[in-house]
Design a protein around this motif. Structure first.
Motif, PDB file in Angstrom:
ATOM      1  N   HIS A  64       0.832  -1.211   0.000  1.00 12.17           N
ATOM      2  CA  HIS A  64       0.000   0.000   0.000  1.00 12.17           C
ATOM      3  C   HIS A  64       0.861   1.254   0.000  1.00 12.17           C
ATOM      4  N   SER A  90      -3.365   9.453  -1.099  1.00 11.38           N
ATOM      5  CA  SER A  90      -3.837   9.097   0.233  1.00 11.38           C
ATOM      6  C   SER A  90      -5.346   8.913   0.237  1.00 11.38           C
ATOM      7  N   LYS A  91      -6.032   9.569  -0.714  1.00 11.00           N
ATOM      8  CA  LYS A  91      -7.470   9.365  -0.822  1.00 11.00           C
ATOM      9  C   LYS A  91      -7.806   7.946  -1.254  1.00 11.00           C
ATOM     10  N   SER A  92      -6.883   7.336  -1.976  1.00 10.48           N
ATOM     11  CA  SER A  92      -7.106   5.964  -2.426  1.00 10.48           C
ATOM     12  C   SER A  92      -6.451   4.956  -1.491  1.00 10.48           C
ATOM     13  N   GLY A  93      -6.003   5.409  -0.351  1.00  8.80           N
ATOM     14  CA  GLY A  93      -5.455   4.491   0.631  1.00  8.80           C
ATOM     15  C   GLY A  93      -3.992   4.150   0.444  1.00  8.80           C
ATOM     16  N   TYR A  94      -3.306   4.914  -0.366  1.00  9.48           N
ATOM     17  CA  TYR A  94      -1.878   4.655  -0.544  1.00  9.48           C
ATOM     18  C   TYR A  94      -1.035   5.716   0.146  1.00  9.48           C
ATOM     19  N   SER A  95       0.098   5.300   0.637  1.00  6.40           N
ATOM     20  CA  SER A  95       1.056   6.243   1.191  1.00  6.40           C
ATOM     21  C   SER A  95       2.157   6.485   0.164  1.00  6.40           C
TER      22      SER A  95
ATOM     23  N   ASP B 110      -0.441   8.808  10.561  1.00 12.60           N
ATOM     24  CA  ASP B 110      -0.356   7.734   9.580  1.00 12.60           C
ATOM     25  C   ASP B 110       1.090   7.459   9.187  1.00 12.60           C
TER      26      ASP B 110
END
Lengths: 341, 341
Positions: A64, A90-95, B110
DNA sequence: TTGTACGCGTTATCAA
DNA sequence: TTGATAACGCGTACAA
């Protein structure tokens, strides 16, 4: 050491698998009785459990995390685009993990290796290397990859400003103002964007001196200015291939006599507070937001389907001039030319 | 999939341990016969072997990677300092992973979690959170940690510009020019640097309006300028707690009448090309190089000896004014004050 | 000089 | 609803 699943299992008289199921949270967690579930959760927070992401990723083959390697993080252009990409991902859950190749081939190779071997789900690269082959040897096939700002022929997933168009609108604006002779100060010749921009300038106008190449920093702009000074009086404009170079030039202009009319400075990217500067300036503004969003969009589709067929995207730039330029823009020798205002 | 040690062992009729010894390269490699060594190396390059750093780090508990979490990578100040830290660390064999908390507490949390759980050998943090306690719950004790730019009471390893001194030299310079009344535009109140800077301004001068707080962006500077406009004529200076805010202000000044004498703009950090701007500007310049080098030095000692006792380091700032300021600096009401030129 | 076997912390498979 | 147990890929003590 940080507690592990084993510690919690021991503490709570259950097994690692139970603990894992509870703490991973997914659909599996519901298949566990509420009693033990609570017991496990309690123990986890009490012991301060923190999952080891290395181990998890080793097992799941997912991190991720997206890698972004830029060529110069000291350049606000890349800082800004980096921040936009980070927010979007980050909106799609990625860092996002950001690395700086500092326009250095060795460092680029190092980070390319590091980031791929360290496990990332996708990569965004502002490449220094120029050929698809070198790229392929560095990054494992199958890794979702999007090129940013510098396309490479043969690589499909890439997002960049349309260099030809961006340079053309800039030259058009200059030509309209009556410019015929220019000096060109450019970044490294081996960087495609700099080289191409310089070529187009040279093609459209007469040069008062050979193109000056050097690292894309302020200092190069200053040095080039000093060096070209004797010939500069013949030039109606100084063309710079990026904002750092231009800022060096503008700094230098401040040191000389401002009463004689200063040359126009033409440049790619934004010049901060240019409306207050007593020098005519015209910029070719890249659409940074669009660049960032399109890049992320391409990467996300690749993440869903690594085999997806993508096409390189070119984003148009817009010319923008400051007040000082608008004042002089009714100069002699207007040229009939379609301007993309 | 990428080949592993097992693949090479099979290919070369040896065992994983032999392959590992050869490919890890260290002193172990010499304990292997040259024959098999060559055979293994050949197979490795032929198959395109790339070690899985996740697995290696899981085993060795070392990553040779440092995390850097900054509060706003779009700000050239952090971009520049990031590039300096990266260069300095790479000399010591460490790579840098840069994350952007975007001045958002959730994102900070996070990334703090991500970066520590993902395995790093050390961490440099521009903290958003303010208390040692919260920090301790987020980062595992024992992890070498250096705070940058924003000290937290109780945390020993930290490097920052001396805010008191930096603000004082700025105020001294203004006072010398005869300034008595000012307007203050500041970043978020919950960020220690912004809050402290604003406090010192308010303490040294009379305010024509309450301090305007907002996100540290250009837009805030513009909005504050508009809002304060009616009262601005009484102020001899507009004080901004960072460069973005000031750029917004300067942009706005360009929109109004420049013939009436513009107020002085006082600001922290650099304003590009300020010598050409027709507005008097005085900056408090942080020593970015020193900040970066000291931070890395602290981290390296911590990396050698995690129990090393360090002390917070404060680095002095220098005032710098532009031409327009120097012209007006012989204003009325000089104030006797020791200036740290 | 080389091979065997175990552990790093996690998830996934298969029984129970 | 749970628990053993086997991977994931690597390094390394121990044995040979």
């Amino acid at each position: 050491m940080s507690p592990t699943l084993v510690d919690i299992a021991r503490e709570t008289k259950t097994s690692v698998s139970t603990v894992s199921r509870v703490l991973s949270g997914g659909a599996m967690a519901n298949r566990i009785s509420k009693a033990t579930r609570d017991r496990v959760k309690e123990a986890a927070t009490r012991l301060g459990y923190r999952p080891n992401l290395l181990a998890r990723s080793l097992r799941t083959r997912k991190t991720h995390t997206i890698g972004l390697i830029v060529s110069d993080i000291a350049n606000p252009f890349y800082g800004y685009i980096g921040s936009l990409i980070e927010r979007s991902l980050s909106k799609s859950g990625y860092s996002l993990m950001l690395c700086n190749s500092a326009e250095d081939a060795n460092r680029e190779a190092d980070y390319l290796r590091l980031v791929t071997q360290r496990g990332i789900d996708g990569l965004i690269l502002v490449p220094l290397l120029k050929h698809k082959k070198n790229l392929q040897t560095m990054v494992p096939s199958g890794l979702p990859l999007v090129l940013l700002d510098r396309p490479i022929t043969g690589v499909d997933a890439s997002v960049a400003t349309d260099q030809e168009q961006a340079a053309t609108v800039l030259c058009d604006t200059l030509a309209k103002a009556g410019v015929r002779k220019v000096a060109v100060i450019a970044g490294p010749e081996y960087v495609s964007t700099h080289r191409r921009r310089a070529e187009i300038f040279a093609q459209r106008f007469e040069l008062v001196a050979p193109v000056h190449h050097g690292p894309a920093h302020k200092e190069t702009g200053r040095a080039a200015f000093r060096e070209m000074l004797p010939r500069l009086s013949e030039a109606q404009a100084i063309c710079c291939t990026n904002n750092f170079l231009a800022q060096g030039v503008i700094d230098s202009v401040a040191q000389i006599d401002l009463k004689s009319k200063p040359p126009i400075v033409a440049v790619f990217d934004e010049i901060p507070m240019m409306d207050l500067l007593p020098i005519p300036i015209v910029c070719s503004i890249q659409d940074v937001t669009q660049l960032a969003e399109t890049t992320v969009a391409q990467l996300l589709t690749l993440l869903e389907d690594p085999a997806a067929k993508l096409e390189p995207v070119m984003i148009p730039a817009k010319p923008l001039s400051n007040r000082a330029f608008q004042v002089i823009s009714f100069a002699p020798q207007p040229v009939a030319e379609a301007a993309t205002a």
